[in-house]
Scaffold this motif. Sequence first.
Motif, PDB file in Angstrom:
ATOM      1  N   ILE A 128      -8.809   1.034  -9.871  1.00 56.44           N
ATOM      2  CA  ILE A 128      -7.493   0.415  -9.694  1.00 56.44           C
ATOM      3  C   ILE A 128      -6.453   1.473 -10.009  1.00 56.44           C
ATOM      4  CG2 ILE A 128      -5.938  -1.392 -10.471  1.00 56.44           C
ATOM      5  CD1 ILE A 128      -8.406  -2.985 -11.288  1.00 56.44           C
ATOM      6  N   GLY A 129      -5.426   1.561  -9.168  1.00 51.47           N
ATOM      7  CA  GLY A 129      -4.396   2.562  -9.393  1.00 51.47           C
ATOM      8  C   GLY A 129      -3.117   2.224  -8.663  1.00 51.47           C
ATOM      9  N   LEU A 130      -2.176   3.123  -8.742  1.00 53.82           N
ATOM     10  CA  LEU A 130      -0.896   2.996  -8.069  1.00 53.82           C
ATOM     11  C   LEU A 130      -0.723   4.166  -7.121  1.00 53.82           C
ATOM     12  CD1 LEU A 130       1.486   2.037 -11.023  1.00 53.82           C
ATOM     13  CD2 LEU A 130       0.676   0.541  -9.224  1.00 53.82           C
ATOM     14  N   THR A 131      -0.188   3.896  -5.950  1.00 57.98           N
ATOM     15  CA  THR A 131       0.124   4.984  -5.028  1.00 57.98           C
ATOM     16  C   THR A 131       1.627   5.119  -4.927  1.00 57.98           C
ATOM     17  OG1 THR A 131       0.158   3.533  -3.106  1.00 57.98           O
ATOM     18  CG2 THR A 131      -1.929   4.606  -3.637  1.00 57.98           C
ATOM     19  N   PHE A 132       2.066   6.343  -4.922  1.00 62.86           N
ATOM     20  CA  PHE A 132       3.482   6.676  -4.798  1.00 62.86           C
ATOM     21  C   PHE A 132       3.673   7.285  -3.433  1.00 62.86           C
ATOM     22  CE2 PHE A 132       6.914   9.805  -5.371  1.00 62.86           C
ATOM     23  CZ  PHE A 132       7.944   8.924  -5.728  1.00 62.86           C
ATOM     24  N   ASN A 133       4.416   6.594  -2.563  1.00 66.22           N
ATOM     25  CA  ASN A 133       4.607   7.045  -1.185  1.00 66.22           C
ATOM     26  C   ASN A 133       6.060   7.409  -0.943  1.00 66.22           C
ATOM     27  OD1 ASN A 133       1.941   6.424  -0.560  1.00 66.22           O
ATOM     28  ND2 ASN A 133       2.459   4.308  -0.100  1.00 66.22           N
ATOM     29  N   TYR A 134       6.249   8.554  -0.318  1.00 62.16           N
ATOM     30  CA  TYR A 134       7.585   8.952   0.117  1.00 62.16           C
ATOM     31  C   TYR A 134       7.488   9.441   1.543  1.00 62.16           C
ATOM     32  CZ  TYR A 134      12.133  11.108   0.375  1.00 62.16           C
ATOM     33  OH  TYR A 134      13.408  11.431   0.753  1.00 62.16           O
ATOM     34  N   SER A 139       8.106   4.010  -1.996  1.00 64.39           N
ATOM     35  CA  SER A 139       7.442   2.800  -2.467  1.00 64.39           C
ATOM     36  C   SER A 139       6.336   3.157  -3.442  1.00 64.39           C
ATOM     37  CB  SER A 139       6.873   2.007  -1.294  1.00 64.39           C
ATOM     38  OG  SER A 139       5.884   2.758  -0.644  1.00 64.39           O
ATOM     39  N   VAL A 140       6.051   2.200  -4.312  1.00 67.61           N
ATOM     40  CA  VAL A 140       4.931   2.282  -5.237  1.00 67.61           C
ATOM     41  C   VAL A 140       4.126   1.008  -5.029  1.00 67.61           C
ATOM     42  CG1 VAL A 140       4.224   2.387  -7.653  1.00 67.61           C
ATOM     43  CG2 VAL A 140       6.232   3.642  -6.899  1.00 67.61           C
ATOM     44  N   ARG A 141       2.851   1.162  -4.721  1.00 68.92           N
ATOM     45  CA  ARG A 141       2.000   0.017  -4.422  1.00 68.92           C
ATOM     46  C   ARG A 141       0.720   0.085  -5.236  1.00 68.92           C
ATOM     47  NH1 ARG A 141       3.092   1.326   1.462  1.00 68.92           N
ATOM     48  NH2 ARG A 141       4.956   0.117   1.910  1.00 68.92           N
ATOM     49  N   PRO A 142       0.223  -1.083  -5.653  1.00 70.08           N
ATOM     50  CA  PRO A 142      -1.091  -1.078  -6.314  1.00 70.08           C
ATOM     51  C   PRO A 142      -2.198  -0.896  -5.284  1.00 70.08           C
ATOM     52  CG  PRO A 142      -0.221  -3.300  -6.190  1.00 70.08           C
ATOM     53  CD  PRO A 142       0.853  -2.386  -5.683  1.00 70.08           C
ATOM     54  N   VAL A 143      -3.237  -0.189  -5.682  1.00 74.93           N
ATOM     55  CA  VAL A 143      -4.344   0.099  -4.762  1.00 74.93           C
ATOM     56  C   VAL A 143      -5.658  -0.151  -5.494  1.00 74.93           C
ATOM     57  CG1 VAL A 143      -5.495   1.904  -3.421  1.00 74.93           C
ATOM     58  CG2 VAL A 143      -3.021   1.823  -3.522  1.00 74.93           C
ATOM     59  N   ILE A 144      -6.585  -0.777  -4.783  1.00 77.64           N
ATOM     60  CA  ILE A 144      -7.955  -0.951  -5.273  1.00 77.64           C
ATOM     61  C   ILE A 144      -8.867  -0.224  -4.288  1.00 77.64           C
ATOM     62  CG2 ILE A 144      -9.781  -2.606  -5.786  1.00 77.64           C
ATOM     63  CD1 ILE A 144      -7.599  -4.653  -6.381  1.00 77.64           C
ATOM     64  N   TYR A 145      -9.626   0.746  -4.805  1.00 84.71           N
ATOM     65  CA  TYR A 145     -10.490   1.525  -3.915  1.00 84.71           C
ATOM     66  C   TYR A 145     -11.814   1.823  -4.624  1.00 84.71           C
ATOM     67  CZ  TYR A 145      -8.752   5.445  -6.703  1.00 84.71           C
ATOM     68  OH  TYR A 145      -8.418   6.271  -7.744  1.00 84.71           O
ATOM     69  N   PRO A 146     -12.884   1.970  -3.870  1.00 87.88           N
ATOM     70  CA  PRO A 146     -14.193   2.241  -4.489  1.00 87.88           C
ATOM     71  C   PRO A 146     -14.352   3.728  -4.812  1.00 87.88           C
ATOM     72  CG  PRO A 146     -14.434   1.970  -2.139  1.00 87.88           C
ATOM     73  CD  PRO A 146     -12.992   1.681  -2.457  1.00 87.88           C
ATOM     74  N   ASN A 147     -15.016   3.998  -5.913  1.00 87.36           N
ATOM     75  CA  ASN A 147     -15.337   5.363  -6.299  1.00 87.36           C
ATOM     76  C   ASN A 147     -16.659   5.739  -5.617  1.00 87.36           C
ATOM     77  OD1 ASN A 147     -15.887   7.801  -7.511  1.00 87.36           O
ATOM     78  ND2 ASN A 147     -15.345   7.091  -9.571  1.00 87.36           N
ATOM     79  N   ASP A 148     -16.657   6.857  -4.919  1.00 86.72           N
ATOM     80  CA  ASP A 148     -17.845   7.262  -4.151  1.00 86.72           C
ATOM     81  C   ASP A 148     -19.002   7.709  -5.037  1.00 86.72           C
ATOM     82  OD1 ASP A 148     -16.515   6.705  -1.813  1.00 86.72           O
ATOM     83  OD2 ASP A 148     -15.715   8.749  -1.620  1.00 86.72           O
TER      84      ASP A 148
END
Length: 186
Positions: free
Chosen positions: A178-184, A162-171
């Motif tokens: 904003i980015g995309l995660t590639f999960n296998y 799966s490929v999902r959009p991700v929103i995460y804070p920068n520390d």
Amino acid sequence: MHKIIFISLLLFIAGKNTVFAQTKTESVLVAKDTLKSNDIDPLTPAKAAFYSAILPGLGQAYNKKYWKIPIVYGALGTSVYFYIDNNRKYHQYRDAYKSRLEGYTTDDLGFLDNNRLIAGQKFYQRNRDLSALVTLAFYALNIIDANVDAALIQFNVDENLSVRPVIYPNDVTLKTNIGLTFNYNF
């Protein structure tokens, strides 16, 4: 005596084949139960393309994409309409020009001179030919769409990839990334 030996030999061979047949079916059943079966028919895209070539939209119905059928007929119908309309106007200008050359001026386009009639013929002839090419392009696109859609239906799409959009804070900068995660998943 030979008949008894022949019959007993035949029964012995037949008995061995049934034993082997039983073991083969058991191993196949075990293999089918443990492995996930993917029924892939390599002829499905060819069938869909053939059906669309015979009757536009039939390949989309074969693929169970019924919502595409009105789009196919809308595109083909519109381009055929423009072909017929431009062909009718081309013949109207051509017939008016021919009647002018013969000395008649009683036509619907009497307000136009000969140069305008020739220009109108060329304009509508070009548009007619362009409409014919667009009709052929939509017809070919119908066939290609059915073929590609039938081929893509057979792909295994599951949650392991799966490929999902991700929103995460920068520390560091405390800004939102904003980015995309590639999960296998194995």
